[in-house]
Write a protein that holds these residues in place. Sequence first.
Motif, PDB file in Angstrom:
ATOM      1  N   MET A  17       0.840  -1.205   0.000  1.00 39.80           N
ATOM      2  CA  MET A  17       0.000   0.000   0.000  1.00 39.80           C
ATOM      3  C   MET A  17       0.871   1.249   0.000  1.00 39.80           C
ATOM      4  SD  MET A  17      -3.119  -0.245  -0.306  1.00 39.80           S
ATOM      5  CE  MET A  17      -3.786   1.294   0.322  1.00 39.80           C
ATOM      6  N   GLU A  18       1.912   1.188   0.838  1.00 32.32           N
ATOM      7  CA  GLU A  18       2.803   2.347   0.949  1.00 32.32           C
ATOM      8  C   GLU A  18       3.449   2.643  -0.408  1.00 32.32           C
ATOM      9  OE1 GLU A  18       4.550   5.539   1.822  1.00 32.32           O
ATOM     10  OE2 GLU A  18       3.053   4.643   3.152  1.00 32.32           O
ATOM     11  N   LEU A  19       3.830   1.564  -1.117  1.00 29.43           N
ATOM     12  CA  LEU A  19       4.454   1.723  -2.426  1.00 29.43           C
ATOM     13  C   LEU A  19       3.470   2.358  -3.412  1.00 29.43           C
ATOM     14  CD1 LEU A  19       7.003   1.148  -4.106  1.00 29.43           C
ATOM     15  CD2 LEU A  19       5.957  -1.041  -4.755  1.00 29.43           C
ATOM     16  N   VAL A  20       2.228   1.860  -3.389  1.00 31.68           N
ATOM     17  CA  VAL A  20       1.214   2.400  -4.299  1.00 31.68           C
ATOM     18  C   VAL A  20       0.992   3.880  -4.004  1.00 31.68           C
ATOM     19  CG1 VAL A  20      -1.239   2.330  -4.896  1.00 31.68           C
ATOM     20  CG2 VAL A  20       0.055   0.200  -4.719  1.00 31.68           C
ATOM     21  N   MET A  21       0.885   4.205  -2.720  1.00 35.33           N
ATOM     22  CA  MET A  21       0.650   5.597  -2.333  1.00 35.33           C
ATOM     23  C   MET A  21       1.809   6.481  -2.782  1.00 35.33           C
ATOM     24  SD  MET A  21      -2.252   5.467  -0.986  1.00 35.33           S
ATOM     25  CE  MET A  21      -2.453   7.042  -0.179  1.00 35.33           C
ATOM     26  N   GLN A  22       3.007   5.941  -2.585  1.00 35.89           N
ATOM     27  CA  GLN A  22       4.221   6.657  -2.976  1.00 35.89           C
ATOM     28  C   GLN A  22       4.212   6.937  -4.485  1.00 35.89           C
ATOM     29  OE1 GLN A  22       6.771   7.738  -1.206  1.00 35.89           O
ATOM     30  NE2 GLN A  22       8.220   8.198  -2.856  1.00 35.89           N
ATOM     31  N   GLN A  23       3.851   5.887  -5.265  1.00 35.45           N
ATOM     32  CA  GLN A  23       3.827   6.049  -6.724  1.00 35.45           C
ATOM     33  C   GLN A  23       2.777   7.072  -7.141  1.00 35.45           C
ATOM     34  OE1 GLN A  23       3.272   1.962  -7.830  1.00 35.45           O
ATOM     35  NE2 GLN A  23       5.452   1.606  -8.159  1.00 35.45           N
ATOM     36  N   ARG A  24       1.654   7.067  -6.442  1.00 34.68           N
ATOM     37  CA  ARG A  24       0.601   8.025  -6.768  1.00 34.68           C
ATOM     38  C   ARG A  24       1.048   9.453  -6.462  1.00 34.68           C
ATOM     39  NH1 ARG A  24      -4.805   6.301  -7.289  1.00 34.68           N
ATOM     40  NH2 ARG A  24      -5.426   8.183  -6.206  1.00 34.68           N
ATOM     41  N   ARG A  25       1.725   9.610  -5.314  1.00 33.04           N
ATOM     42  CA  ARG A  25       2.229  10.953  -4.972  1.00 33.04           C
ATOM     43  C   ARG A  25       3.214  11.439  -6.024  1.00 33.04           C
ATOM     44  NH1 ARG A  25       1.972   9.007   0.401  1.00 33.04           N
ATOM     45  NH2 ARG A  25       4.123   8.308   0.329  1.00 33.04           N
ATOM     46  N   GLU A  26       4.074  10.514  -6.492  1.00 30.95           N
ATOM     47  CA  GLU A  26       5.061  10.903  -7.504  1.00 30.95           C
ATOM     48  C   GLU A  26       4.394  11.270  -8.829  1.00 30.95           C
ATOM     49  OE1 GLU A  26       8.653   8.195  -5.665  1.00 30.95           O
ATOM     50  OE2 GLU A  26       7.902   7.704  -7.672  1.00 30.95           O
ATOM     51  N   ASP A  30       4.596  14.801 -10.634  1.00 32.56           N
ATOM     52  CA  ASP A  30       5.079  14.904 -12.017  1.00 32.56           C
ATOM     53  C   ASP A  30       4.050  15.566 -12.931  1.00 32.56           C
ATOM     54  OD1 ASP A  30       7.323  13.672 -11.113  1.00 32.56           O
ATOM     55  OD2 ASP A  30       7.096  11.839 -12.299  1.00 32.56           O
ATOM     56  N   LEU A  31       2.767  15.251 -12.699  1.00 34.39           N
ATOM     57  CA  LEU A  31       1.714  15.845 -13.531  1.00 34.39           C
ATOM     58  C   LEU A  31       1.616  17.347 -13.297  1.00 34.39           C
ATOM     59  CD1 LEU A  31      -1.341  13.398 -13.556  1.00 34.39           C
ATOM     60  CD2 LEU A  31      -0.211  14.402 -15.537  1.00 34.39           C
ATOM     61  N   ARG A  32       1.739  17.745 -12.023  1.00 32.93           N
ATOM     62  CA  ARG A  32       1.700  19.188 -11.722  1.00 32.93           C
ATOM     63  C   ARG A  32       2.882  19.891 -12.394  1.00 32.93           C
ATOM     64  NH1 ARG A  32      -2.096  20.500  -7.992  1.00 32.93           N
ATOM     65  NH2 ARG A  32      -2.824  18.716  -6.776  1.00 32.93           N
ATOM     66  N   MET A  33       4.051  19.247 -12.316  1.00 31.94           N
ATOM     67  CA  MET A  33       5.250  19.805 -12.939  1.00 31.94           C
ATOM     68  C   MET A  33       5.085  19.868 -14.452  1.00 31.94           C
ATOM     69  SD  MET A  33       7.579  20.440 -10.687  1.00 31.94           S
ATOM     70  CE  MET A  33       9.243  20.170 -11.306  1.00 31.94           C
ATOM     71  N   ALA A  34       4.453  18.837 -15.015  1.00 27.12           N
ATOM     72  CA  ALA A  34       4.326  18.737 -16.473  1.00 27.12           C
ATOM     73  C   ALA A  34       3.673  19.980 -17.050  1.00 27.12           C
ATOM     74  CB  ALA A  34       3.521  17.492 -16.845  1.00 27.12           C
ATOM     75  N   LEU A  35       2.658  20.431 -16.343  1.00 21.74           N
ATOM     76  CA  LEU A  35       1.942  21.612 -16.811  1.00 21.74           C
ATOM     77  C   LEU A  35       2.873  22.830 -16.767  1.00 21.74           C
ATOM     78  CD1 LEU A  35      -0.923  21.890 -17.811  1.00 21.74           C
ATOM     79  CD2 LEU A  35      -1.648  22.428 -15.493  1.00 21.74           C
ATOM     80  N   ALA A  36       3.584  22.973 -15.655  1.00 23.61           N
ATOM     81  CA  ALA A  36       4.458  24.126 -15.475  1.00 23.61           C
ATOM     82  C   ALA A  36       5.664  24.086 -16.420  1.00 23.61           C
ATOM     83  CB  ALA A  36       4.936  24.182 -14.029  1.00 23.61           C
ATOM     84  N   LEU A  37       6.158  22.874 -16.705  1.00 17.52           N
ATOM     85  CA  LEU A  37       7.379  22.751 -17.512  1.00 17.52           C
ATOM     86  C   LEU A  37       7.108  22.588 -19.008  1.00 17.52           C
ATOM     87  CD1 LEU A  37       9.469  20.405 -15.173  1.00 17.52           C
ATOM     88  CD2 LEU A  37       9.693  22.885 -15.456  1.00 17.52           C
ATOM     89  N   LEU A  61      -5.677  15.650 -29.368  1.00 17.67           N
ATOM     90  CA  LEU A  61      -5.428  14.535 -28.452  1.00 17.67           C
ATOM     91  C   LEU A  61      -4.189  14.850 -27.611  1.00 17.67           C
ATOM     92  CD1 LEU A  61      -6.277  11.827 -31.086  1.00 17.67           C
ATOM     93  CD2 LEU A  61      -7.568  12.210 -28.971  1.00 17.67           C
ATOM     94  N   LEU A  62      -4.376  14.787 -26.313  1.00 18.64           N
ATOM     95  CA  LEU A  62      -3.326  15.212 -25.377  1.00 18.64           C
ATOM     96  C   LEU A  62      -2.180  14.213 -25.321  1.00 18.64           C
ATOM     97  CD1 LEU A  62      -2.502  17.286 -23.224  1.00 18.64           C
ATOM     98  CD2 LEU A  62      -3.935  16.045 -21.579  1.00 18.64           C
ATOM     99  N   ARG A  63      -0.962  14.726 -25.362  1.00 16.43           N
ATOM    100  CA  ARG A  63       0.237  13.893 -25.261  1.00 16.43           C
ATOM    101  C   ARG A  63       1.116  14.410 -24.133  1.00 16.43           C
ATOM    102  NH1 ARG A  63      -2.640  11.166 -27.459  1.00 16.43           N
ATOM    103  NH2 ARG A  63      -2.591  10.273 -29.543  1.00 16.43           N
ATOM    104  N   TRP A  64       1.616  13.475 -23.328  1.00 19.51           N
ATOM    105  CA  TRP A  64       2.538  13.855 -22.252  1.00 19.51           C
ATOM    106  C   TRP A  64       3.878  13.187 -22.503  1.00 19.51           C
ATOM    107  CZ3 TRP A  64       2.345  11.880 -16.496  1.00 19.51           C
ATOM    108  CH2 TRP A  64       3.383  12.515 -15.773  1.00 19.51           C
TER     109      TRP A  64
END
Length: 288
Positions: A17-26, A30-37, A61-64
Amino acid sequence: RAKESGRGCQRVYEAGMELVMQQRRELERDLRMALALGEFALHYQPVVDMARDRITSFEALLRWCSPTRGQVPPAEFIPFAEEVGLMPEIGDWVLRTACREAAGWPEPVKVSVNLSTTQFRLPDLVHRVTAALEETGLGADRLELEVTETAMIDDVQGAAAILGELRALGIQIAMDDFGTGYSSLSFLRNLPFTRIKIDRSFVKDLGTKPEAAAIVRAVTGLCDSLGVSATAEGVETERQVAMLRAEGCPEVQGYFISRPCPAGEVADWIAAFASSRRGEPGEGALRD
Ligand code: C2E
Ligand code: MG
Ligand code: MG
Ligand code: MG
């Protein structure tokens, strides 16, 4: 013993669970940064009217492209962005960028923008859309918004009111992925769509399942009577094009026509299409 192994499982579970939560936080970071960068880009895929031999629109169509994750498919990050509340912001970026890029295309080629469920439910959606149009100078009649049945199912009356407001501004409305959700006929009757996009699952089954052809025929017939355009999604072969034509659906979108391409290639695509219409070099597969 059983108790001990139970505790062991509990620890493994907690670590997982901790790993999943960690991955979600990351991912969220990253998504917040993606917009800014500026890691997001729009690719565009044409919708073509085969009978009239003309381009109807290009779907954005959105690409990241993430420096650490590489190309992340929208199916992987859009549902997550919805969940963590980032979609209004990303959606605004998509709207503004699509309108700005489309403002440079020759008229009357339109741009189609997908609206997510949370975006569609924003109380100030209409304002966000008109702001994008005003900011970019794109005419409202050159913008089409794509919504899915899921976005409207909970509150059809509310959806009808919002879509009515958008229509009154001159914006076109497409129902996306038609046939995959709850597709009730009352949707078609009560919501002011200007286009129905027949989901690619029907197109895929055209050659093998007679029901698919029957459904395409029925839906296009209905659209015809209602004065609504019908577009088939996910068209990959010439045979599918021929079958769709036979079933009365001349508007197609899919890899057979073109894969989604970067914004910088749209103008060339339009020019190549125009010269193929005149039978000049570069003649495409689209002519009769
Ligand atoms: P959609 O709106 O139904 O878009 C069509 C999807 O089918 C796109 O996938 C497109 O690349 C793909 N496609 C087009 N032609 C073919 C074909 O011939 N064969 C096959 N197998 N696939 C084809 P993509 O770009 O991965 O997008 C997936 C979904 O993500 C979209 O489905 C849409 O629901 C969502 N999406 C993409 N961009 C945005 C966006 O800017 N905002 C929102 N809210 N959703 C978006
Ligand atoms: Mg779409
Ligand atoms: Mg679709
Ligand atoms: Mg689809």
